[in-house]
Design a protein around this motif. Structure first.
Motif, PDB file in Angstrom:
ATOM      1  N   PHE A   7       0.828  -1.208   0.000  1.00  0.00           N
ATOM      2  CA  PHE A   7       0.000   0.000   0.000  1.00  0.00           C
ATOM      3  C   PHE A   7       0.863   1.259   0.000  1.00  0.00           C
ATOM      4  O   PHE A   7       0.554   2.229  -0.699  1.00  0.00           O
ATOM      5  CB  PHE A   7      -0.929   0.008   1.212  1.00  0.00           C
ATOM      6  CG  PHE A   7      -2.151  -0.849   1.044  1.00  0.00           C
ATOM      7  CD1 PHE A   7      -3.065  -0.613   0.032  1.00  0.00           C
ATOM      8  CD2 PHE A   7      -2.390  -1.909   1.902  1.00  0.00           C
ATOM      9  CE1 PHE A   7      -4.189  -1.404  -0.123  1.00  0.00           C
ATOM     10  CE2 PHE A   7      -3.503  -2.718   1.753  1.00  0.00           C
ATOM     11  CZ  PHE A   7      -4.412  -2.458   0.740  1.00  0.00           C
ATOM     12  N   GLU A   8       1.924   1.269   0.800  1.00  0.00           N
ATOM     13  CA  GLU A   8       2.778   2.453   0.880  1.00  0.00           C
ATOM     14  C   GLU A   8       3.476   2.730  -0.447  1.00  0.00           C
ATOM     15  O   GLU A   8       3.635   3.887  -0.844  1.00  0.00           O
ATOM     16  CB  GLU A   8       3.809   2.270   1.998  1.00  0.00           C
ATOM     17  CG  GLU A   8       3.203   2.342   3.385  1.00  0.00           C
ATOM     18  CD  GLU A   8       4.068   1.667   4.441  1.00  0.00           C
ATOM     19  OE1 GLU A   8       3.566   1.459   5.566  1.00  0.00           O
ATOM     20  OE2 GLU A   8       5.228   1.352   4.146  1.00  0.00           O
ATOM     21  N   THR A   9       3.878   1.672  -1.140  1.00  0.00           N
ATOM     22  CA  THR A   9       4.546   1.854  -2.432  1.00  0.00           C
ATOM     23  C   THR A   9       3.586   2.430  -3.465  1.00  0.00           C
ATOM     24  O   THR A   9       3.921   3.389  -4.180  1.00  0.00           O
ATOM     25  CB  THR A   9       5.113   0.516  -2.935  1.00  0.00           C
ATOM     26  OG1 THR A   9       6.059   0.010  -1.980  1.00  0.00           O
ATOM     27  CG2 THR A   9       5.797   0.688  -4.275  1.00  0.00           C
ATOM     28  N   VAL A  10       2.386   1.867  -3.553  1.00  0.00           N
ATOM     29  CA  VAL A  10       1.416   2.340  -4.541  1.00  0.00           C
ATOM     30  C   VAL A  10       0.978   3.774  -4.242  1.00  0.00           C
ATOM     31  O   VAL A  10       1.013   4.654  -5.123  1.00  0.00           O
ATOM     32  CB  VAL A  10       0.193   1.405  -4.585  1.00  0.00           C
ATOM     33  CG1 VAL A  10      -0.888   1.983  -5.489  1.00  0.00           C
ATOM     34  CG2 VAL A  10       0.601   0.026  -5.072  1.00  0.00           C
ATOM     35  N   LEU A  11       0.594   4.038  -2.988  1.00  0.00           N
ATOM     36  CA  LEU A  11       0.156   5.389  -2.628  1.00  0.00           C
ATOM     37  C   LEU A  11       1.289   6.387  -2.754  1.00  0.00           C
ATOM     38  O   LEU A  11       1.111   7.503  -3.263  1.00  0.00           O
ATOM     39  CB  LEU A  11      -0.395   5.388  -1.196  1.00  0.00           C
ATOM     40  CG  LEU A  11      -1.739   4.709  -0.974  1.00  0.00           C
ATOM     41  CD1 LEU A  11      -2.093   4.697   0.505  1.00  0.00           C
ATOM     42  CD2 LEU A  11      -2.839   5.410  -1.764  1.00  0.00           C
ATOM     43  N   GLY A  12       2.487   5.996  -2.274  1.00  0.00           N
ATOM     44  CA  GLY A  12       3.630   6.897  -2.356  1.00  0.00           C
ATOM     45  C   GLY A  12       3.999   7.221  -3.784  1.00  0.00           C
ATOM     46  O   GLY A  12       4.339   8.365  -4.108  1.00  0.00           O
ATOM     47  N   LEU A  14       1.971   7.152  -6.484  1.00  0.00           N
ATOM     48  CA  LEU A  14       0.935   7.994  -7.102  1.00  0.00           C
ATOM     49  C   LEU A  14       1.016   9.430  -6.588  1.00  0.00           C
ATOM     50  O   LEU A  14       0.944  10.387  -7.374  1.00  0.00           O
ATOM     51  CB  LEU A  14      -0.447   7.403  -6.822  1.00  0.00           C
ATOM     52  CG  LEU A  14      -0.748   6.052  -7.479  1.00  0.00           C
ATOM     53  CD1 LEU A  14      -2.124   5.548  -7.052  1.00  0.00           C
ATOM     54  CD2 LEU A  14      -0.678   6.158  -9.008  1.00  0.00           C
ATOM     55  N   LEU A  15       1.174   9.590  -5.271  1.00  0.00           N
ATOM     56  CA  LEU A  15       1.278  10.947  -4.719  1.00  0.00           C
ATOM     57  C   LEU A  15       2.576  11.614  -5.137  1.00  0.00           C
ATOM     58  O   LEU A  15       2.615  12.835  -5.349  1.00  0.00           O
ATOM     59  CB  LEU A  15       1.166  10.891  -3.190  1.00  0.00           C
ATOM     60  CG  LEU A  15      -0.208  10.516  -2.636  1.00  0.00           C
ATOM     61  CD1 LEU A  15      -0.149  10.339  -1.125  1.00  0.00           C
ATOM     62  CD2 LEU A  15      -1.227  11.590  -2.990  1.00  0.00           C
ATOM     63  N   ILE A  91       0.667   2.808   7.446  1.00  0.00           N
ATOM     64  CA  ILE A  91       0.590   3.439   6.123  1.00  0.00           C
ATOM     65  C   ILE A  91       0.639   4.949   6.259  1.00  0.00           C
ATOM     66  O   ILE A  91       1.314   5.642   5.483  1.00  0.00           O
ATOM     67  CB  ILE A  91      -0.688   2.986   5.398  1.00  0.00           C
ATOM     68  CG1 ILE A  91      -0.608   1.492   5.060  1.00  0.00           C
ATOM     69  CG2 ILE A  91      -0.923   3.808   4.136  1.00  0.00           C
ATOM     70  CD1 ILE A  91      -1.897   0.926   4.504  1.00  0.00           C
ATOM     71  N   TRP A  92      -0.070   5.491   7.241  1.00  0.00           N
ATOM     72  CA  TRP A  92      -0.065   6.938   7.478  1.00  0.00           C
ATOM     73  C   TRP A  92       1.338   7.441   7.801  1.00  0.00           C
ATOM     74  O   TRP A  92       1.742   8.525   7.358  1.00  0.00           O
ATOM     75  CB  TRP A  92      -1.018   7.261   8.621  1.00  0.00           C
ATOM     76  CG  TRP A  92      -0.986   8.694   9.068  1.00  0.00           C
ATOM     77  CD1 TRP A  92      -1.573   9.764   8.450  1.00  0.00           C
ATOM     78  CD2 TRP A  92      -0.326   9.209  10.232  1.00  0.00           C
ATOM     79  NE1 TRP A  92      -1.320  10.906   9.162  1.00  0.00           N
ATOM     80  CE2 TRP A  92      -0.563  10.603  10.254  1.00  0.00           C
ATOM     81  CE3 TRP A  92       0.421   8.636  11.263  1.00  0.00           C
ATOM     82  CZ2 TRP A  92      -0.066  11.428  11.270  1.00  0.00           C
ATOM     83  CZ3 TRP A  92       0.926   9.441  12.260  1.00  0.00           C
ATOM     84  CH2 TRP A  92       0.672  10.822  12.267  1.00  0.00           C
ATOM     85  N   THR A  95       4.005   6.188   4.251  1.00  0.00           N
ATOM     86  CA  THR A  95       3.757   6.550   2.859  1.00  0.00           C
ATOM     87  C   THR A  95       4.562   7.789   2.449  1.00  0.00           C
ATOM     88  O   THR A  95       5.079   7.839   1.324  1.00  0.00           O
ATOM     89  CB  THR A  95       2.257   6.779   2.614  1.00  0.00           C
ATOM     90  OG1 THR A  95       1.555   5.538   2.805  1.00  0.00           O
ATOM     91  CG2 THR A  95       2.002   7.263   1.195  1.00  0.00           C
ATOM     92  N   ILE A  99       6.874   8.576  -0.922  1.00  0.00           N
ATOM     93  CA  ILE A  99       6.719   9.775  -1.745  1.00  0.00           C
ATOM     94  C   ILE A  99       8.083  10.419  -1.971  1.00  0.00           C
ATOM     95  O   ILE A  99       8.424  10.834  -3.090  1.00  0.00           O
ATOM     96  CB  ILE A  99       5.754  10.770  -1.079  1.00  0.00           C
ATOM     97  CG1 ILE A  99       4.340  10.181  -0.985  1.00  0.00           C
ATOM     98  CG2 ILE A  99       5.718  12.095  -1.842  1.00  0.00           C
ATOM     99  CD1 ILE A  99       3.365  11.052  -0.218  1.00  0.00           C
TER     100      ILE A  99
END
Length: 222
Positions: A7-12, A14-15, A91-92, A95, A99
């Motif tokens: 999750f951290e890789t995908v969200l990081g 994209l952001l 994750i909070w 992430t 980024i």
């Protein structure tokens, strides 16, 4: 490890692309500074903070749930929810690290190649596949490697929030090692587990270095 790093890789990623694309907008630096704040908070403080947020009687989440007519939820006392509640905190916190890694990877791309691709009117997907990814993938791999190794060591956040409960739903490997060493005083068992964790970290690092050296040899050969 799988869920948090994934999750951290995908969200990081994209952001990171979002902030990289808006690098000329006003207020970007302030937004990045605020976004990176969770990284500087100690896991003990973050765990205590979110334990109060998740509290079923006066926690802010339950306040909104009850305001909307719902029933209070014991986020860290429910076996079906506790794992995801702890995962959300991790994750909070981390992430923003991914980024930062993504921005570093994107910053390593030669600007001249991007400008040439823009002149040739290549689509964003082709620019990403043939220009951005080849230049930045090893920095991204390094970030994933560091987060994977660090995720194996997650203990203090879990200890403060749930102490491995309810039952053993959130008792991750580092917390088990702590319990065996300092609660049960089983030093032999805990030492063996610590060595296995070390070997796991070495294995991940070796894979990364092998891929990196292979790429460098290909470039030298070319």
């Amino acid at each position: 490890v799988v869920f948090s790093v994934g999750f951290e890789t995908v969200l990081g990623f994209l952001l990171g692309i979002l902030f990289w694309g808006s690098r000329h907008l006003p207020g970007r630096r302030l937004a990045l500074t605020m976004l990176f704040t969770p990284m500087i908070i100690t896991p003990l403080a973050a765990g205590t903070f979110f334990r109060l947020i998740y509290e079923p009687t006066f926690g802010i989440f339950n306040f909104f749930i009850k305001s909307l007519g719902g029933q209070e939820v014991n986020f860290i006392g429910n076996e079906q929810i506790a794992f995801w509640a702890v995962l959300l905190v991790d994750i909070w916190m981390w992430t923003p690290f991914m980024i930062l890694i993504t921005l570093a990877a994107l910053g390593s791309v030669p600007q001249a190649e991007l400008e040439a691709a823009q002149i040739d009117r290549l689509s964003w997907f082709k620019r990403f596949r043939y220009i951005i990814l080849p230049h930045g993938r090893f920095i991204l791999m390094l970030g994933i490697l560091l987060r994977t190794i660090d995720s194996f060591k997650t203990m203090d956040l879990i200890f403060v929030m749930t102490r491995g409960g309810p039952g053993n739903v959130t008792e991750f490997i580092a917390l088990t090692l702590y319990r065996k060493a300092f609660d049960a005083f089983n030093m032999g068992w805990s030492s063996a587990l610590a060595i296995l964790l070390l070997l796991t970290a070495i294995a991940f690092t070796s894979i990364y270095l092998y891929v990196l050296n292979l790429r460098l040899r290909q470039q030298e050969g070319g």
